[in-house]
Enzyme design. Structure first.
Site, PDB file in Angstrom:
ATOM      1  N   HIS A 262      19.910  38.747  79.409  1.00 15.39           N
ATOM      2  CA  HIS A 262      20.425  39.924  78.600  1.00 15.39           C
ATOM      3  C   HIS A 262      21.726  39.961  78.059  1.00 15.39           C
ATOM      4  CE1 HIS A 262      20.069  44.072  77.414  1.00 15.39           C
ATOM      5  NE2 HIS A 262      21.385  44.128  77.715  1.00 15.39           N
ATOM      6  N   GLU A 263      22.718  39.702  78.912  1.00 16.33           N
ATOM      7  CA  GLU A 263      24.207  39.716  78.322  1.00 16.33           C
ATOM      8  C   GLU A 263      24.505  38.594  77.341  1.00 16.33           C
ATOM      9  OE1 GLU A 263      25.820  42.410  78.758  1.00 16.33           O
ATOM     10  OE2 GLU A 263      24.408  43.169  80.264  1.00 16.33           O
TER      11      GLU A 263
END
Length: 272
Positions: free
Chosen positions: A136-137
């Site tokens: 996600h990051e």
């Protein structure tokens, strides 16, 4: 009036010309601050952050963060190359660090500089959970979300200035500032941020699956995130993030797509 129209036209032209293409969606995105300027600044800020915080080194957790990060980076390059975006990562300088801090957070700066806080590891509950967070990051960085947010902020500020210049009556100007501030934030900036989070969830699922991690775990991670928050969250409309329930439902719905995408790269089973 002609001067105002000219300024508006020039501003619109500048925005149109200052666009980048999101390789994951094919959509044009604002890029008023180019990566050639953004990346060096991000790298300097990252180094400063590390010098001001306690970086964990030589532990199994630190090694895990680096291992997962490297696998996600390889997955990103495989996907980008397979989809006609060779060289997209040439200016990225990947780095993965674990910082001793009880904050439940992790982030990736533009250009691939990543930090995990030790406080998020119990909620990650293992390597696959870390991969869900990492995917996600990293997705935020790959999709240039930081660049887009900065560009949107510049546009928001520019329109506020233009409104104040154009409106001569003080009472009307004060009303404009009040309504524009709330309206642009709730009606534009917050939905913009929530859309980025949803986009990063989808891209992150693809990356973790291609890296060999089960994307089903992402929804389980957010169930633990929800439990950890104790239900303390603002209404979704006033938040930069989708609600936990919205996010969990989206991740569950997207997991089969992520598995199908991973299968294209020969990934048919996942790490335990």
């Amino acid at each position: 009036m002609k001067l105002k129209q000219t300024l508006v036209a020039l501003g619109a032209t500048g925005i149109i010309l200052s666009c980048a293409t999101n390789p994951f969606t094919g959509k044009k995105t604002m890029a008023l601050v180019p990566n050639s300027q953004l990346f060096p600044t991000a790298f300097q800020e990252y180094d400063k952050f590390l010098s001001d915080h306690k970086v964990v080194k030589g532990t199994s957790d630190a090694a895990m963060i680096k291992r997962v990060g490297e696998r996600i980076a390889v997955a990103a390059e495989r996907w980008l190359n397979a989809n006609g975006h060779e060289g997209y990562l040439k200016d990225y300088k990947w780095e993965y660090n674990l910082v001793d801090d009880k904050t439940v957070n992790a982030w990736c700066m533009p250009g691939g500089k990543i930090v995990f806080y030790t406080g998020i590891l119990p909620i990650a509950a293992g390597e696959t959970g870390v991969a869900a967070i990492m995917g996600h990051e990293v997705a935020h960085a790959l999709a240039n979300h930081g660049q887009q947010r900065m560009s949107a902020g510049l546009v928001q500020q520019g329109l506020a200035v233009a409104g104040n210049v154009a409106i001569k009556d003080e009472k009307s100007r004060n009303a404009f500032n009040q309504y524009y501030g709330v309206g642009s934030q709730v009606g534009v900036m917050l939905p913009f941020s929530r859309a980025h989070e949803t986009e990063a969830d989808k891209i992150g699922l693809y990356l973790m699956a291609i890296a060999g991690y089960n994307p089903d775990e992402a929804a389980e991670l957010w169930k633990r995130m929800k439990a950890n928050s104790g239900g303390q969250a603002p209404p979704e409309i006033l938040s930069t993030h989708p609600s936990n329930d919205t996010r969990i439902a989206n991740l569950q719905a997207l997991a089969p797509q992520a598995k199908a995408e991973a299968k294209k790269f020969g990934i048919t089973s996942f790490r335990k």
